[in-house]
Design an enzyme around this catalytic site. Structure first.
Site, PDB file in Angstrom:
ATOM      1  CB  VAL A   1       0.636  -7.404   1.853  1.00 24.72           C
ATOM      2  CG1 VAL A   1      -0.425  -7.509   1.389  1.00 24.72           C
ATOM      3  CG2 VAL A   1       1.673  -8.575   1.828  1.00 24.72           C
ATOM      4  CD  GLU A   2       1.672  -0.165  -0.604  1.00 24.36           C
ATOM      5  OE1 GLU A   2       0.725   0.184  -1.686  1.00 24.36           O
ATOM      6  OE2 GLU A   2       2.359   0.557  -0.191  1.00 24.36           O
TER       7      GLU A   2
ATOM      8  NE  ARG B   1      -0.256  -1.237  -8.668  1.00 23.07           N
ATOM      9  CZ  ARG B   1      -1.264  -0.173  -8.788  1.00 23.07           C
ATOM     10  NH1 ARG B   1      -1.637   0.219  -7.762  1.00 23.07           N
ATOM     11  NH2 ARG B   1      -1.729   0.029  -9.732  1.00 23.07           N
TER      12      ARG B   1
ATOM     13  N   GLY C   1      -1.847   1.161  10.107  1.00 27.13           N
ATOM     14  CA  GLY C   1      -1.379   0.145   9.130  1.00 27.13           C
ATOM     15  C   GLY C   1       0.285  -0.206   9.324  1.00 27.13           C
ATOM     16  CB  THR C   2       2.340  -3.134   9.959  1.00 23.15           C
ATOM     17  OG1 THR C   2       1.734  -3.915   8.759  1.00 23.15           O
ATOM     18  CG2 THR C   2       1.549  -3.476  11.126  1.00 23.15           C
ATOM     19  CG  ASP C   3       0.734  -0.112   4.993  1.00 22.12           C
ATOM     20  OD1 ASP C   3       0.178  -0.183   6.035  1.00 22.12           O
ATOM     21  OD2 ASP C   3       0.231   0.359   3.800  1.00 22.12           O
ATOM     22  NE  ARG C   4      -1.000   5.508   8.073  1.00 23.21           N
ATOM     23  CZ  ARG C   4      -1.805   6.036   8.708  1.00 23.21           C
ATOM     24  NH1 ARG C   4      -2.808   5.190   9.216  1.00 23.21           N
ATOM     25  NH2 ARG C   4      -1.824   7.169   9.305  1.00 23.21           N
TER      26      ARG C   4
ATOM     27  CG  ASP D   1       2.032   4.497   0.733  1.00 26.07           C
ATOM     28  OD1 ASP D   1       2.288   4.441  -0.481  1.00 26.07           O
ATOM     29  OD2 ASP D   1       2.591   3.635   1.087  1.00 26.07           O
TER      30      ASP D   1
END
Length: 254
Positions: free
Chosen positions: A7-8, A11, A104-107, A126
């Site tokens: 999840v960003e 999007r 951020g855990t997306d990173r 990113d």
């Protein structure tokens, strides 16, 4: 089959990963008002006709969405092994910053995948709501990074602040020097942000004393918009966070 959900802010990338390969993937909007039941209906619709899910991995840059996805996992997939990438979860990636909980855990997912695919040291660019450039050092640790406003974020703000500038389609213009306002805005967005990424990568490599051939991994929903105009040599990995989630799941459910 692993269901991976990254999840960003704008999007969400969801996909099915089997033995390290992404078999299917979908981009959906990130809506912090979407309830757990609505997320469940959305995911069940995407997964209709697919092989049953045998594992779930989630990372989220939006706390409200993460709360709802936890509820989805608990109520709809309670018998399926799962992992939520967050502080305290085993990733094998030391986080060498002042406050690791702020990252951020997306990173983290991106960095995990980049090291697995291209080794260390490496950089991860990113291109999403923000443009982040993250650094993995030679020891394979997350060593920090840069966060800049994203392309859509900046152009939307410009449209709101400038009375005579309109909203425009984010596409590559015909030339750097434009002959009309719309293409001038497009040139600033595409060529301007490509130049920013090139400049930041050059500065980071010098700052970290990394060799010039250090892998630079490009990802994010808007990465294709800049890729052609980057002078930096990059490895384009559009599904990088899904691969990182697969790595995190494997470490926690060997």
């Amino acid at each position: 089959m692993l269901l991976a959900v990254a999840v960003e802010n704008t999007r969400t990338l969801a996909g099915l990963v089997f033995e390290g390969a992404v078999k299917r993937h979908w981009w959906v909007s990130t809506d912090s008002r979407r309830t757990a039941d609505e997320w469940a209906v959305l995911l069940q619709g995407l997964l209709a006709g697919e092989t049953p899910v045998s594992g779930i991995a989630v990372c989220s840059a939006v706390p409200q969405v993460l709360h709802e996805l936890r509820d989805v996992v608990a109520r709809y997939y309670g018998d399926v092994p799962s992992v939520v990438v967050e502080p305290g979860v085993k990733t094998g990636l030391p986080v060498l910053v002042d406050n690791p909980r702020e990252v951020g855990t997306d990173r983290i997912a991106n960095a995990l995948a980049a090291v697995h695919l291209h080794g260390a040291p490496c950089l991860v660019v990113d291109v999403g709501t923000a443009i982040t450039i993250d650094v993995v050092n030679a020891a394979g640790a997350f060593a920090g990074g840069v966060i800049a406003p994203g392309i859509e974020t900046s152009t939307d703000a410009l449209g709101d602040a400038a009375a005579q500038l309109r909203r425009f389609e984010l596409v590559r213009p015909r030339a750097v020097v434009a002959k009309n306002t719309v293409e001038a805005l497009q040139s600033g967005a595409v060529h301007g942000f490509a130049a920013m990424v090139d400049g930041l990568v050059t500065r980071i490599l010098a700052d970290q004393s990394f060799p010039p051939n250090t892998p630079v991994v490009l990802t994010g929903a808007l990465a294709p918009l800049l890729q052609r105009d980057l002078t930096t040599s990059v490895q384009h990995e559009p599904l990088l966070p899904l691969r990182g989630l697969h790595q995190a799941f494997a470490r926690n459910h060997p």
